[in-house]
Design a protein around this motif. Structure first.
Motif, PDB file in Angstrom:
ATOM      1  N   ILE A 118     -49.028   9.021 -32.323  1.00 16.54           N
ATOM      2  CA  ILE A 118     -49.102   8.985 -30.861  1.00 16.54           C
ATOM      3  C   ILE A 118     -50.359   9.750 -30.424  1.00 16.54           C
ATOM      4  O   ILE A 118     -50.756  10.713 -31.068  1.00 16.54           O
ATOM      5  N   THR A 119     -50.978   9.298 -29.346  1.00 22.05           N
ATOM      6  CA  THR A 119     -52.187   9.944 -28.806  1.00 22.05           C
ATOM      7  C   THR A 119     -51.807  10.741 -27.562  1.00 22.05           C
ATOM      8  O   THR A 119     -50.717  10.555 -27.009  1.00 22.05           O
ATOM      9  N   PRO A 120     -52.683  11.593 -27.091  1.00 24.14           N
ATOM     10  CA  PRO A 120     -52.398  12.330 -25.850  1.00 24.14           C
ATOM     11  C   PRO A 120     -52.155  11.386 -24.666  1.00 24.14           C
ATOM     12  O   PRO A 120     -51.338  11.689 -23.804  1.00 24.14           O
ATOM     13  N   ASP A 121     -52.845  10.242 -24.627  1.00 25.91           N
ATOM     14  CA  ASP A 121     -52.585   9.272 -23.558  1.00 25.91           C
ATOM     15  C   ASP A 121     -51.153   8.744 -23.650  1.00 25.91           C
ATOM     16  O   ASP A 121     -50.475   8.559 -22.633  1.00 25.91           O
ATOM     17  N   GLY A 122     -50.696   8.507 -24.888  1.00 23.20           N
ATOM     18  CA  GLY A 122     -49.320   8.050 -25.080  1.00 23.20           C
ATOM     19  C   GLY A 122     -48.321   9.104 -24.654  1.00 23.20           C
ATOM     20  O   GLY A 122     -47.285   8.804 -24.040  1.00 23.20           O
ATOM     21  N   ILE A 123     -48.633  10.374 -24.942  1.00 26.30           N
ATOM     22  CA  ILE A 123     -47.765  11.484 -24.523  1.00 26.30           C
ATOM     23  C   ILE A 123     -47.740  11.556 -23.006  1.00 26.30           C
ATOM     24  O   ILE A 123     -46.682  11.675 -22.387  1.00 26.30           O
ATOM     25  N   ALA A 124     -48.925  11.477 -22.366  1.00 24.52           N
ATOM     26  CA  ALA A 124     -49.017  11.536 -20.911  1.00 24.52           C
ATOM     27  C   ALA A 124     -48.242  10.386 -20.275  1.00 24.52           C
ATOM     28  O   ALA A 124     -47.641  10.556 -19.206  1.00 24.52           O
ATOM     29  N   ALA A 125     -48.220   9.240 -20.912  1.00 26.85           N
ATOM     30  CA  ALA A 125     -47.496   8.097 -20.356  1.00 26.85           C
ATOM     31  C   ALA A 125     -45.982   8.298 -20.446  1.00 26.85           C
ATOM     32  O   ALA A 125     -45.238   7.753 -19.628  1.00 26.85           O
ATOM     33  N   GLU A 179     -38.795  22.459 -13.136  1.00 26.90           N
ATOM     34  CA  GLU A 179     -37.772  21.678 -13.811  1.00 26.90           C
ATOM     35  C   GLU A 179     -38.266  21.299 -15.200  1.00 26.90           C
ATOM     36  O   GLU A 179     -39.468  21.126 -15.406  1.00 26.90           O
ATOM     37  N   THR A 180     -37.328  21.168 -16.128  1.00 28.74           N
ATOM     38  CA  THR A 180     -37.695  20.824 -17.509  1.00 28.74           C
ATOM     39  C   THR A 180     -36.969  19.576 -17.935  1.00 28.74           C
ATOM     40  O   THR A 180     -35.991  19.141 -17.316  1.00 28.74           O
ATOM     41  N   GLY A 181     -37.469  18.996 -18.995  1.00 29.45           N
ATOM     42  CA  GLY A 181     -36.823  17.804 -19.557  1.00 29.45           C
ATOM     43  C   GLY A 181     -37.428  17.475 -20.894  1.00 29.45           C
ATOM     44  O   GLY A 181     -38.347  18.148 -21.375  1.00 29.45           O
ATOM     45  N   ASP A 182     -36.908  16.435 -21.539  1.00 28.04           N
ATOM     46  CA  ASP A 182     -37.475  16.016 -22.816  1.00 28.04           C
ATOM     47  C   ASP A 182     -37.424  14.504 -22.916  1.00 28.04           C
ATOM     48  O   ASP A 182     -36.663  13.829 -22.213  1.00 28.04           O
ATOM     49  N   VAL A 183     -38.281  13.958 -23.798  1.00 26.18           N
ATOM     50  CA  VAL A 183     -38.398  12.525 -24.017  1.00 26.18           C
ATOM     51  C   VAL A 183     -38.575  12.321 -25.512  1.00 26.18           C
ATOM     52  O   VAL A 183     -39.224  13.126 -26.187  1.00 26.18           O
ATOM     53  N   GLU A 184     -38.025  11.233 -26.045  1.00 25.17           N
ATOM     54  CA  GLU A 184     -38.226  10.910 -27.447  1.00 25.17           C
ATOM     55  C   GLU A 184     -39.620  10.321 -27.649  1.00 25.17           C
ATOM     56  O   GLU A 184     -40.116   9.550 -26.821  1.00 25.17           O
ATOM     57  N   ILE A 185     -40.225  10.700 -28.761  1.00 23.64           N
ATOM     58  CA  ILE A 185     -41.572  10.177 -29.046  1.00 23.64           C
ATOM     59  C   ILE A 185     -41.456   8.756 -29.562  1.00 23.64           C
ATOM     60  O   ILE A 185     -42.063   7.827 -29.031  1.00 23.64           O
ATOM     61  N   TRP A 186     -40.694   8.557 -30.638  1.00 24.43           N
ATOM     62  CA  TRP A 186     -40.514   7.230 -31.215  1.00 24.43           C
ATOM     63  C   TRP A 186     -39.053   6.851 -31.114  1.00 24.43           C
ATOM     64  O   TRP A 186     -38.170   7.624 -31.424  1.00 24.43           O
ATOM     65  N   ASN A 187     -38.782   5.624 -30.729  1.00 25.01           N
ATOM     66  CA  ASN A 187     -37.397   5.163 -30.570  1.00 25.01           C
ATOM     67  C   ASN A 187     -36.834   4.656 -31.868  1.00 25.01           C
ATOM     68  O   ASN A 187     -37.332   4.227 -32.775  1.00 25.01           O
ATOM     69  N   ILE A 189     -51.616  12.304 -33.122  1.00 24.87           N
ATOM     70  CA  ILE A 189     -50.565  13.132 -33.704  1.00 24.87           C
ATOM     71  C   ILE A 189     -49.707  12.219 -34.575  1.00 24.87           C
ATOM     72  O   ILE A 189     -49.205  11.199 -34.100  1.00 24.87           O
ATOM     73  N   GLN A 190     -49.548  12.598 -35.858  1.00 25.75           N
ATOM     74  CA  GLN A 190     -48.796  11.764 -36.793  1.00 25.75           C
ATOM     75  C   GLN A 190     -47.562  12.500 -37.304  1.00 25.75           C
ATOM     76  O   GLN A 190     -47.549  13.709 -37.432  1.00 25.75           O
ATOM     77  N   SER A 191     -46.546  11.697 -37.617  1.00 23.95           N
ATOM     78  CA  SER A 191     -45.343  12.277 -38.219  1.00 23.95           C
ATOM     79  C   SER A 191     -45.345  11.948 -39.708  1.00 23.95           C
ATOM     80  O   SER A 191     -46.098  11.092 -40.170  1.00 23.95           O
ATOM     81  N   LYS A 192     -44.467  12.614 -40.445  1.00 23.36           N
ATOM     82  CA  LYS A 192     -44.346  12.341 -41.885  1.00 23.36           C
ATOM     83  C   LYS A 192     -43.804  10.936 -42.144  1.00 23.36           C
ATOM     84  O   LYS A 192     -44.033  10.370 -43.186  1.00 23.36           O
ATOM     85  N   MET A 193     -43.087  10.391 -41.173  1.00 23.96           N
ATOM     86  CA  MET A 193     -42.484   9.070 -41.330  1.00 23.96           C
ATOM     87  C   MET A 193     -43.480   7.950 -41.052  1.00 23.96           C
ATOM     88  O   MET A 193     -43.147   6.790 -41.167  1.00 23.96           O
ATOM     89  N   GLY A 194     -44.730   8.314 -40.603  1.00 22.43           N
ATOM     90  CA  GLY A 194     -45.749   7.297 -40.387  1.00 22.43           C
ATOM     91  C   GLY A 194     -46.007   6.970 -38.927  1.00 22.43           C
ATOM     92  O   GLY A 194     -46.893   6.197 -38.613  1.00 22.43           O
ATOM     93  N   VAL A 207     -45.119  19.072 -27.686  1.00 22.42           N
ATOM     94  CA  VAL A 207     -44.795  18.009 -28.644  1.00 22.42           C
ATOM     95  C   VAL A 207     -44.224  18.655 -29.902  1.00 22.42           C
ATOM     96  O   VAL A 207     -44.863  19.529 -30.501  1.00 22.42           O
ATOM     97  N   LYS A 208     -43.019  18.208 -30.288  1.00 16.39           N
ATOM     98  CA  LYS A 208     -42.397  18.664 -31.534  1.00 16.39           C
ATOM     99  C   LYS A 208     -42.109  17.415 -32.354  1.00 16.39           C
ATOM    100  O   LYS A 208     -41.093  16.744 -32.196  1.00 16.39           O
ATOM    101  N   VAL A 209     -43.058  17.109 -33.247  1.00 12.47           N
ATOM    102  CA  VAL A 209     -42.979  15.886 -34.050  1.00 12.47           C
ATOM    103  C   VAL A 209     -41.745  15.918 -34.948  1.00 12.47           C
ATOM    104  O   VAL A 209     -41.057  14.904 -35.104  1.00 12.47           O
TER     105      VAL A 209
END
Length: 163
Positions: free
Chosen positions: A122-129, A155-163, A114-119, A140-142
């Motif tokens: 992330i892979t599904p393994d990265g998301i799972a991690a 329960e719900t939550g969120d995590v940043e993809i790229w820091n 999964i790629q963003s416009k900014m370059g 996933v909302k890029v």
């Protein structure tokens, strides 16, 4: 008198002929009865032989049917055992697949990036991690740089993809 003697002789001959004819008729009737008895006896004997032969043939056929039924039961048993082995193998495969983390099984089927416009990528393994281990759904909302997740308890939550 000679005429009477001839007539007497003729009458005696007629009587003798009649007696012989009666005797012959009696003999013929007795012979006919004996022939009928012999015929009936031969018929009964033949019927007995035919019944014995039929019983013997029926016994052989029944034996062959029993052999065929036994063979069919053996083949059915083999087929059932084969199905049982296949079911056991399938169950083992399912247990093995279930013992692996679900994220890895899904990701192993297809190489997804999964790629963003900014370059960023992330892979599904990265998301799972990035999501908690008890998460059952991840969204996933890029464009928002977020992974939204839901766990088993709801329960719900969120995590940043790229820091």
């Amino acid at each position: 008198m000679p005429r009477k003697k001839i007539a007497d002789v003729a009458a005696d001959v007629k009587k003798a002929a009649k007696a012989t004819a009666e005797k012959a008729a009696d003999t013929a009737a007795a012979t006919e009865v004996e022939v009928k008895k012999a015929t009936r006896a031969a018929g009964r004997k033949a019927k007995t032989k035919v019944e014995e032969a039929a019983a013997k043939a029926a016994s052989k056929v029944a034996e062959k049917v029993d052999d065929a039924a036994t063979a069919a039961e053996i083949e059915a048993g083999k087929a059932k055992a084969k199905r049982g082995r296949k079911a056991a193998e399938a169950k083992e495969a399912l247990v093995e697949a279930a013992s692996k983390p679900a994220r890895k099984v899904r990701a192993a089927k297809l190489d997804i990036v999964i790629q963003s416009k900014m370059g960023g990528a992330i892979t599904p393994d990265g998301i799972a991690a990035k999501v908690p281990k008890d998460a059952v759904s991840a969204y996933v909302k890029v464009e928002e740089n977020k992974i939204y997740w839901v766990n088993k308890a709801g329960e719900t939550g969120d995590v940043e993809i790229w820091n």
